[in-house]
Structure formats: structure tokens, C-alpha cells
Design a protein around this motif. Structure first.
Motif, PDB file in Angstrom:
ATOM      1  N   GLU D  51       0.975  -1.001  -0.103  1.00  0.00           N
ATOM      2  CA  GLU D  51      -0.260  -0.125   0.164  1.00  0.00           C
ATOM      3  C   GLU D  51       1.293   1.537   0.373  1.00  0.00           C
ATOM      4  O   GLU D  51       1.223   1.694  -0.528  1.00  0.00           O
ATOM      5  N   ARG D  63      -5.863   9.376  -3.279  1.00  0.00           N
ATOM      6  CA  ARG D  63      -7.097   8.641  -2.261  1.00  0.00           C
ATOM      7  C   ARG D  63      -5.578   8.214  -0.762  1.00  0.00           C
ATOM      8  O   ARG D  63      -5.101   8.385  -0.398  1.00  0.00           O
ATOM      9  N   LYS D  64      -6.871   7.596   0.165  1.00  0.00           N
ATOM     10  CA  LYS D  64      -6.176   7.227   1.335  1.00  0.00           C
ATOM     11  C   LYS D  64      -5.809   5.633   2.015  1.00  0.00           C
ATOM     12  O   LYS D  64      -6.397   5.093   0.677  1.00  0.00           O
ATOM     13  N   GLU D  66      -6.480   3.456   3.366  1.00  0.00           N
ATOM     14  CA  GLU D  66      -7.816   2.035   3.815  1.00  0.00           C
ATOM     15  C   GLU D  66      -8.206   1.628   2.459  1.00  0.00           C
ATOM     16  O   GLU D  66      -8.251   0.836   1.248  1.00  0.00           O
ATOM     17  N   GLU D  67      -8.078   2.959   1.423  1.00  0.00           N
ATOM     18  CA  GLU D  67      -8.835   2.983   0.325  1.00  0.00           C
ATOM     19  C   GLU D  67      -7.996   2.174  -0.458  1.00  0.00           C
ATOM     20  O   GLU D  67      -8.294   1.172  -1.055  1.00  0.00           O
ATOM     21  N   ILE D  68      -6.589   2.455  -0.821  1.00  0.00           N
ATOM     22  CA  ILE D  68      -5.564   2.066  -0.991  1.00  0.00           C
ATOM     23  C   ILE D  68      -5.455   0.480  -1.543  1.00  0.00           C
ATOM     24  O   ILE D  68      -5.616  -0.589  -1.593  1.00  0.00           O
ATOM     25  N   ALA D  70      -7.603  -1.768   0.065  1.00  0.00           N
ATOM     26  CA  ALA D  70      -8.606  -2.395  -0.817  1.00  0.00           C
ATOM     27  C   ALA D  70      -8.799  -1.913  -1.861  1.00  0.00           C
ATOM     28  O   ALA D  70      -8.816  -3.682  -2.637  1.00  0.00           O
ATOM     29  N   ILE D  71      -8.384  -1.636  -2.549  1.00  0.00           N
ATOM     30  CA  ILE D  71      -8.123  -1.559  -4.384  1.00  0.00           C
ATOM     31  C   ILE D  71      -7.431  -3.357  -4.530  1.00  0.00           C
ATOM     32  O   ILE D  71      -7.114  -4.084  -5.388  1.00  0.00           O
TER      33      ILE D  71
END
Lengths: 250, 250, 250, 250, 250, 250
Positions: D51, D63-64, D66-68, D70-71
């Protein structure tokens, strides 16, 4: 090398730093017995009992951790006594043995207390057992720290003793190359007796006897005009990471 | 190592195999002087006079080939005498010195005639002078051949003498690592006198004096409890390609 | 790897290039016997009889050169027959074996005549015997030349067969690391019989039996879940200088 | 190697230990797809999502964390599914990934749960990304610990599975040498599809396609008589740190 | 490095020593074109035409040796002209190219005639082509000999020019590590044109274009803050066996 | 290399990461003075004062820890000022200096704040002082982390600056090979003055003067046609772990 004929106030001192309870017997029992036979002092700093990684038989018999440690301790004490050495247990936990500043600090104390003229330990690499390299790193680091007047703790600083790495179980896979072949013929029976104290690893008695024969053959092949050597010369192999100090090339 | 207290029929013998006339002085003069001072025999097998590659000054002065060879021979003989050694010239031609079976065969004869207990020669690599590796290859090959009863020629076969590589001019570029530091303090004045026999290379006198000081400092740093060493310890460095045979770890 | 289920017009072919008459037995007898047992063709290119360097006993008995060569030839032929292989003698002269373009060219012919799927030879280094590296160099060079359509001579060009280096007598001193451990248990008795054809070197029979046991232990220690392996697994060790071609990681 | 014709109770098992979410695709996607295609089980232990260190594009897009994560997780799960493998995320935090006893212990559990016949991981060195060597160290240490009956935790002990190191991004700078070239031609389309799941790193799709072509050319150049190989052979390269166990030299 | 703003009496000189007719194009075409573009003189000492080892297509077409040599000579002359260099053919015979004192002596003459400021040649190892290491050895030896005033022959002695090894065909198998990445973007079209002069090896045109792209990517990844570099940077990789002499660390 | 003639918004920046207060003077004082003399900015990240391991004289005089740290800080500040550099102290504690994520993180901040074009630090190995390798590991790791946009913290990300390792005290024992010889003749007096700020280590002033002479001799021996170099050229040696980026081979 500099231990001349001076009135021998203190006998020479050897320090052996090992990971597990059996290592000093298989790998350096001859060197230890030779030093003891010369009236020198040998101290073994044994970081763990090898209770998890080198006691498979006991685990299969269903024994418990503390029981196994007690067995290994007793065996190692008997073997050390047979060789003429003193063993100190650190009980640091094996598999994995983890290098820590605290453990290294305890080793510094042993260095300063024993003032070693010679140090023996594991070599740098061993892909089959990470505890051995961990012991190596701490033994080398403590040796440097113990030389510094600025490093705190009891005992006087030490000189820079020569270091020898003893032979690992799989030498070719661990970057081990015999740089010193030590003639242990005269103490061979002593080493064999010490090995036989390690009842749990009986299958290794003959293995390390064969190794001593093989290293003895190699010793003779590299010994120059060697008329005086016995037919069955026994030897142990070592590496030497620091330069040898010599008064004569031989 | 095996030269005990037996009635010394023959003194120990050292064989030095070098590419050029000056090499044995700069690189091993201390080791040679030490052996001679112990009453041992030292033989220098000097493959070339260094007439092309190491006599730039003479060429610039307009001298001829034979004249240069005569100068270098005389200088080398004086230096060998100063050290207490005998020098034999092979006159094989330098720059390049080419390894040949004939030259190797002549070296086998010298091995068998001198029956060396110790061999000194150049290390394996030297990117600045290909004659040095060529001398190394022949010295090592002849050492093996001279051990074989089936290899023809005069003289008895030899044992497998230990080998030492002396320090090249640019150690870090030649894979040189000091594995043995020889204390030459007591013969230092002798080595200096031998260096001064090499008039044509006066700029190297101080260079190799400084090197001896530096290797001496390193010796002391690796000598363990070294109370007995003088302030100004002088040393020479060597590599050891074959295992050391030892009766004691030190 | 590419020997699928095609109607086997030609059996697979193995070429073994060795310096002396005994080498293929001690170092690769198991690999040879395995290949022969699978119905494959094995050809041994034996560059010398080992008449000078590896026949010390015969020389001490006072035998002459030609006589020694005849003895070694006969022993090697018997051993090859026991293993199921054919041996070709080059009689190039040992101690030293000298690499020459002519000898390499003769090897190219053998490569093209035998079209090997696998090549076995000595490793790159051996400080105790310069003939072994010389054989290595010629074996590798001929393998490259034999692939070139522009290189003259009889026979068709070859593909690039995989190469294996067998184990030298002193592995740790020769940069040898076991990269392939070959299970020779099922042909062990055959290898032992072939060793016993070499009457002059009886002291090596047990030495190489012990080595096979030791390499077998190592094989088991690296074999993963190895339930099927017999208690006494025998093995030979090899290096692999070129990449392995695989259809599966295992 | 020992997976004979026994009634195949359990399929063979492969364990892949990687630092970041994309590593198993670029470096070992072919090996994974081959194993899956043979009906074997492949488990990927993915220590971090990459990440911080391998998601530059997402960070530049604002992007943040946690978002990264998840991706990257979703991409990796799709790629694993495409290859036929299962992926487990450790979420240990990257850049830097720090080797700890706890993380190693979690790996021991995976070893014991999956009982791998083969292990794939990063090589020892990578001067461009320290997370890769950290993953290597933990993968190797856990493999040793998982073999010890004395090491606590659920699951049965494992045998010593062979290990393969996959190719780093800059092989010549990381001491990488192709020791095994795996033919992945038949699963190439599968690997390409898995790469295309990693949308954020589209610039690498062609890079690793070119690499596979190049390793394929090298495979053919080392394959011996290789009449059966297709014009466009695709390959992946691996190192093999432990000896290969073989029944045949090929 | 020391070519300041002095009135440029003589332009700088580059000497390229190669084994075969095509080597200088694939491996150093960019470096040559860059030097020529700066108005410097570039001389290529081409030891053979690659007539046996690197002309498979012509042999398969049934051409004769002399015809093949003529073709390769013409192609190489065109390529050299395209790059702005002069090529000298030694016609020493390839596959194998054998290092001899005579050939080395001819190289000494070229060194003294061209007085190179920079030397380019093959690296030390190449397990796939022994001619390359042979060229390396002669190029290095001649460079040392040409510096000695005592070495006979026409022309003045040279200084010790820096040496660069260009990239072999299989870098990881030849111990090649990129130590210098040369930006050849501005002469890329010239190199491509020179490659296209080598009609017989059309399959290599794209191969070496891809390599230049890849080395360009690596250059950018090692270039520090590199805002000025174009998207498609092209590069060639070299090793540097002797120390770099610098006025500034950069 | 990419610092063209653009309107020099920001001067070039050099970052030096060292273990102890004196290291930057002995090992890189010339490089620092040269950069400063060109108007560039030099920042020294000094991880410890060398209070325990490199202040033996002060300890023998009976001084206390804080007093010693104050002395060493003052000396180092004076030396840095003499060279034209700024020094930042981390006070992380020496003997042993322990690599931690926190310390590495502080180094990342310095990287981002100084945006270095060049980085200087200790080499990878030093068997005589473990603090040096610890500094090396943190300097390299922080350099990688500082390049990642995903790594948190103040300051903008950096490019991948070239790295140079300076010479350790015992180069041959630390795997040190001079890969770059930097001509420091023009700033030699400045370096000498900086050395003389380190009053406690007066015995090293001449030691490092001699080393600079010796490296200067080596520089001239590798400098090609070097007519312009002064008789007494002074130099410092460095290793270069990453590829050099070049616009010209020289």
C-alpha cells in the motif's frame, strides 16, 4: 602466540559461544579437550539447551519443555566435565534464538570475566539452522564491545582475541572452508567419551567419528613432510575470520 | 609445525618463487630474513630479472637489455645475500612472463632439490602485472607435480608444503586479504638494508617501510592481549591458500 | 527433459569427460549405472590413464610407464563394463594434462559422434590436481564448438546439452557445492563392483562408500516429505553450471 | 520429486510467500498457473498490500491508506483467482516490512496448515526494495521452524520442501542468476490475464511479457536438442538455494 | 576526465577490442557513436570475422569460408562507417580464438599507434562463447605491455587508460553487473542504422533495441532527480574493472 | 551529472550519514570540502558522538559520559565548520548503535528536507566495528523509503541519489575495493585543518595523511595519460553500490 615462558600467573583462557547444548561437543570437543589437557581454562557460554530444535526424540517420547531442558542441561554438564571445561547456560530460548542487546550484554560480561585468549563459535551462515548464525552475530558483537573502555559493566576490558569458527553440520551448504585443521589425535578418546554423554543423539557418535577421521586424512594431505603423524590422525576443522598473528610461517 | 626436537639432520628449507628480481625483497624480505636468522635455508627461484617491466629508469637512461639484466642480477644477489638467502635466476623473459611446461619442469627440479618446508609466491590475481599470476600458476603446478613419484626427473618427491602468498602492490585490486600477519620487527633493519640494495627503485624504500608500519599496527590490533609487543611493530602480510595444520588454536 | 513418448529411434546419450582412468568410477559411477540401467548409451572420454599422477603404488613397485598404462586401461575397461558404459582412451599424458586445440578438437568429434543429451565432467577448480580443471576447460570448450555449423569436422552439430560437474576429492577446497543430489540407491551394488575393479586403489573403496552414505543422508534432509526413501539411501552430488530446464518446479 | 503413482489422497501443495500484493503475479504467475492446471493446491501468503511502496499512482490520485489497501486486495484476489490460487493477506504493513517473531510465527502456521511440497519466495538481496529480503528471511526461517516437533502451535510438522526464489525487478543488481528456467508457454494466456487484473500497474504488463519472451529464448538456448519447443517459448526464471533431489540427471 | 580546455592538439581516442565482426555494433555502438559525434577518434580492433561461430545462416546457405569472411568484413565496415569509426581486422580465426603472444603483440602496436584515452572490450567471463574471454585477456595484457618502456616495438608508450567491459549476450550467466549506464538517446538512430548493416543477423535488431530501452529505464531509476531525461531514454551498460578517477562525486 | 547550466535555483546537496562524530572527517573530509568549495550544501547526519566506542582517551582520563559527548560534539562542529558543512546530531547511542524503525524514520526526514543529489555513508561490512554497518543499513533503507510517495512524513519525495561508500579503517578486511578515486589535492589543506580539530585522536592525523598520499599514487597509476596531475596528488577512495549514470565513458 604471545604466551612465552613468563611465570604463568594466569593460565590461558578459551571461550566457546554456542547456540545449543550439544554443539560444543560435536564441533569443538577436541579443541576444548586439548586446551584443558594443557592446563588451560575453558568456558562454554551455551545460549540455549536446544530444547525445541535439537531434541526431537524427547518430544516424540512426549516429554515436557522443562523436563527436556533438564535432560539436556545434565547431558551437557557431563560432557563438559568429561572434556575438562565449565559450561554456563543462558537459557535464552531456541528455535528461534533471537539476537538481543540484553543477551549480547550478558556475553560481554562473560568476555570480561574470562578474559579469553581464544574464542570459538559458529560460522556466519547455516541455511539449516538460524540459531547458529544468531549465536555467531552476538559472539562477534560482544567481543568488540568488551574491548571498549567506554562500554559499561563489571570487569576489565579485553584484548582482541583470535576467533575460530567450528564446522557446521553441512559444511558445503554453509560456506565453510577448512582453514585450520587441528590435530586432536591425542585427546580423541576424551572427545568420544564426551559425545557418549549425549545419549539422545546416539546416531551422531559415529557420524562425528567418521568426520574426525576424514579431517585427519585431509590434515595429513596438507601437512608437508609429515613423517611423524600416526596412521589414524584425528582432526577438527575451523575457519579463521581474522588474520593469524605469527612469528614464523609454517 | 612438525619440526620437533629431533637431532636436526637438515635445517628447514624455504622456497620463494617470484616473477622479477625485486619481488622477494619488497614482499617477503622480512619472512626470508627471519628464516635465515633461525638458521634455515632459503632459496629464491627468480623467474626473470624484471628487465622489461620493472626497469623503466634504466631504459630511460638508454641502457641495453643485457646491461639491464646484469644490473638487476647484481642488485638482487646483493639483496639476497643481505637477507641470508640464495637466489637462482631462470632468465625466462618478462613482460610477458609466459607459463610453459618447460619452465614448470625446471621449477619441479628446484622443489625436489630444495625439499621445501614452506613455499612463498605471488597471489592469484594482479590486474596491473600479468607476470605475477603467471609465476603463481607455475609455482603451484610444480608443487603438485613434484609430489608425484610418477613425474620424472632427478631428486626425491616432496611432501605437500604449506604455501603463502605475499602482498601485491595494490592489494585491494588483487583480491588480497591479510590472512597471516608476520611479526618482522626483529629483522627489520636487515630488510631495510636489502631494500637499499635495489638502487634503481629508491622511491619504494619508504613506501615499503610505511607498509611494514601499517601492517604492524594491524598486527597489534588483532593480537589479543599483546602486552609484549613493541610500540613500533613491523609486519608483513600473507594469504594462505591451503589449510593451516595446527596442534593448538592460537 | 524433452525425451517424451516418441517412438524411441535413438536412446538417450550421456558423455563423461574425465582426466584419469579412475575418475568416472569414484565420482560418477552411480550416474552412469543409472543411465545404463535405463537402456541409455554412456560414453566415457578418458583423456589419460592417470599413469603418472594417480598410480603411486605401481611406481613404488618399480613398474614402467607402459606397463602402468596397460594396467590402468584394463582396470578402467572392466569398471566401465561393470557399469554398462563404453570407454575411449585419448592417451594425452597426465601430470600435467595440458589443454591443447588438438585435444579439444578430438573431443569435438566425440561430441558430434555421440550427440549427448547430458555431459558430465570435473568442476572448474581443484587446487590438488591441475589435470581436473584442464579436463573441465576442454570439455566445456568442445561442447560450444561442437554446436557451431561453421566448425569443421565429421558428424552433425549438437544441441546444447546440460552439464553436470561431479564431486572432487576435497569438495570444500574446490568451491564445490552440492546442487544436485542423485539417488543411486538402486544401482549401488553395481557401483561398488565397478570400484572393486580398481584394485590398485583399494583404500578408496570404503572412502567412496562412506561418501555415498553421507550424500544420501543429505539427500533425505533436503527431500521434503520423503516417506518413500529407504533407510540407507545412497547418493552422488553434482554441480550444474547452466540453468536447469523444467516443466515443473520440484 | 517423490510424488509417484500412489492413490493421490492429497494433491501436491505449493506455498508462495511474497511481500506485496502484486509480486506473485509478475514473478511467479506462470509457476502458479502450471501447478493449478495440474490440479495442485497453491496458497499465497501475501505479507502486505504494497500500500505504501507499490501504489504510487493511487497516492498521486489522492486516495487514502485504507482505500488503497482495499483496491490492492481486490486486484490481488482477482489475479489469484485467475491463476487458480488462494491468497491470504497478513496486512503486516509495508515500506518497511519489518521481520518479527510474531509474523514468522504466523507463517509457521501457514506452513503447517498447507504442508507445502514446494515453496516460492523472493531472493536474498534487493537493493531497490528492502521488503523483499525481509519476506525472504521470514519465509526461510518459518520453513525451518515448522519442521521442528518442539516448535509449538497447531498442525503437524512439515518435511523440508524445496525452495525457489523468483526473479526480482533488477536481476543483475540483486545477485540473481537463472538456475531454473520454467517453461510456462502453455499457461501464458492465463498469466497475462492475471497481470491484467492489476490495473494500477498497466505499464508492467508489457514489461513482464517481454521478460517471459527473453527467458524463453534463454530456455531454448540451454535446452539441448530441443526439437519439440515452440517458436515462442515463454519462461520464468528461478534460483534454487537448496540442492535438487533427482532420480536422473537431465 | 582530464581533457580540459587546452588547445586540442589531438582529439581523444577510443580503442575497442572485440572478438567478432558484429560485437562492436550490438554491445558498444552507442558509445562509439557518442565519441564520434564529439569529434573523437574511434578505432576498432576486430580480432576475427566471426566466420565460424557467428555466421550460422551463411553456412546453412552453403557458403564457403572465404566468402563468409568477405561478407562479414563488408558488413562490419559499413556499420563502422555508420558509427563514425575505423575498423582494423586481425583475421586471427574464431571458434576458437586462441590467445597467443603474437596476437597480443599486434594489439600492443595498435595501443601505441592509437594512444587510447578509453578502452572498450568484452568482460572476463562468457560460458556461451570462449572467444570473448580470450579477447578480454589479450586486450588487458596488451594494455599493460604497451605501458612499459622496456617492451619493444614501434610507437611511444601509453598511459593507463580506463577500461570498460560491454554487456554480453547473457549477462546474468557471465557475472555481468551494470556499473555504468551510458545515455545513448541522442545517437540512438545512428546505432540502429549500424545494426541494420548486419543483414545476416536481422533477428537481433529488435533484441538489442529492447535491451537499450530496458537499460534506459534502469538509467532513469538510478539517475537521482532526473527531470531532464526524455520519456524514452536509451542506454548501454558497462562494467568498469579499474577505479574511476574523479574530480567530483556524481 | 544532470546539473547543467540552468539558472541555479537550488545549489546541489550532499548528505553524509555517519555512525560517529569523527567519521566524516577521516573518511570523507576531502569530498565534503570539494563540494562546499563548489558552493554546494553539505549536511552531515551524525548518528552518535562515538562517546563509548571511539573516545578511549577521554574514558582513560576519567571523564563522564555527558562530558565526553559534549567534547566530541564540539570537535565535530568545529571540523564541520572548517570543511564548510552543517552537522546534525542524532545522539542515538553508540557501541552498539542499533538500527531501529524510529531512527530510520528520522533519517527519512533528513533526506526529504535536504533533497540530496549525492549520498555518502559507511560500507556494508566492518568486522571491527558493528556501528558502521548499522549506519549503512539505515542510510540505505531511509533512502528507499524517502522516495515513496506513500511513506508518511513532512517534505517532498526524493529522486534516487547516487551513493558512495567511504573507506573503512581496515579496507582489506571489510571487502572494500576502491571503485572511485577522488582527487582532493586542491582542498587538502582544508581537510588537514578539519582533522586537527579532532584533538583527541592526534595519532590519526598522520595516518590519514599517509592514506591520502597513497590513494593519490593509486589515482595517478589509474589516470591514463595524466600529464596535468601534480607530483603530490592527494585522494580519497569510495565504492559505488549503484550504477554510475554517464553521458560519456571516461
Amino acid at each position: 602466540m604471545t604466551h612465552g615462558n613468563a611465570p604463568a600467573a594466569t593460565p590461558r583462557s578459551t571461550l566457546v559461544v554456542t547456540a545449543h547444548a550439544g554443539d560444543f561437543v560435536w564441533r569443538a570437543g577436541g579443541a576444548i579437550a586439548l586446551a584443558a589437557a594443557r592446563g588451560e581454562k575453558v568456558t562454554i557460554a551455551c545460549l540455549t539447551f536446544g530444547e525445541r530444535g535439537e531434541s526431537a526424540k524427547a518430544w516424540r517420547e512426549g516429554r515436557k519443555l522443562e523436563e527436556i531442558k533438564a535432560i539436556r542441561r545434565e547431558e551437557a554438564e557431563q560432557a563438559a566435565a568429561a572434556l575438562g571445561a565449565e559450561v554456563r547456560f543462558f537459557d535464552a530460548g531456541d528455535y528461534p534464538l533471537t539476537a538481543t542487546p540484553e543477551l549480547t550484554d550478558r556475553l560481554v560480561e562473560v568476555y570480561r570475566a574470562t578474559q579469553p585468549d581464544v574464542v570459538l563459535t559458529h560460522p556466519v551462515e547455516d541455511p539449516y539452522n538460524g540459531d547458529h548464525p544468531a549465536a555467531n552475530r552476538m559472539a562477534l558483537e560482544a567481543r568488540v564491545l568488551a574491548q571498549a573502555i567506554g562500554y559499561p559493566g563489571p570487569g576489565g576490558i579485553i584484548g582482541a582475541p583470535p576467533v575460530f569458527y567450528f564446522e557446521p553440520h553441512q559444511p558445503e551448504m554453509s560456506g565453510f572452508r577448512p582453514e585450520v585443521l587441528l590435530d586432536i589425535t591425542e585427546v580423541w578418546e576424551t572427545k568420544r567419551r564426551a559425545m557418549e554423554c549425549l545419549a539422545a543423539q546416539q546416531h551422531l557418535w559415529d557420524y562425528y567419528t567418521d568426520l574426525a577421521v576424514r579431517r585427519g586424512v585431509q590434515l595429513k594431505r596438507n601437512a608437508g613432510p609429515n613423517l611423524g603423524l600416526p596412521h589414524r590422525t584425528m582432526a577438527e576443522a575451523f575457519m579463521r575470520p581474522f588474520p593469524q598473528i605469527a612469528k614464523e610461517l609454517a
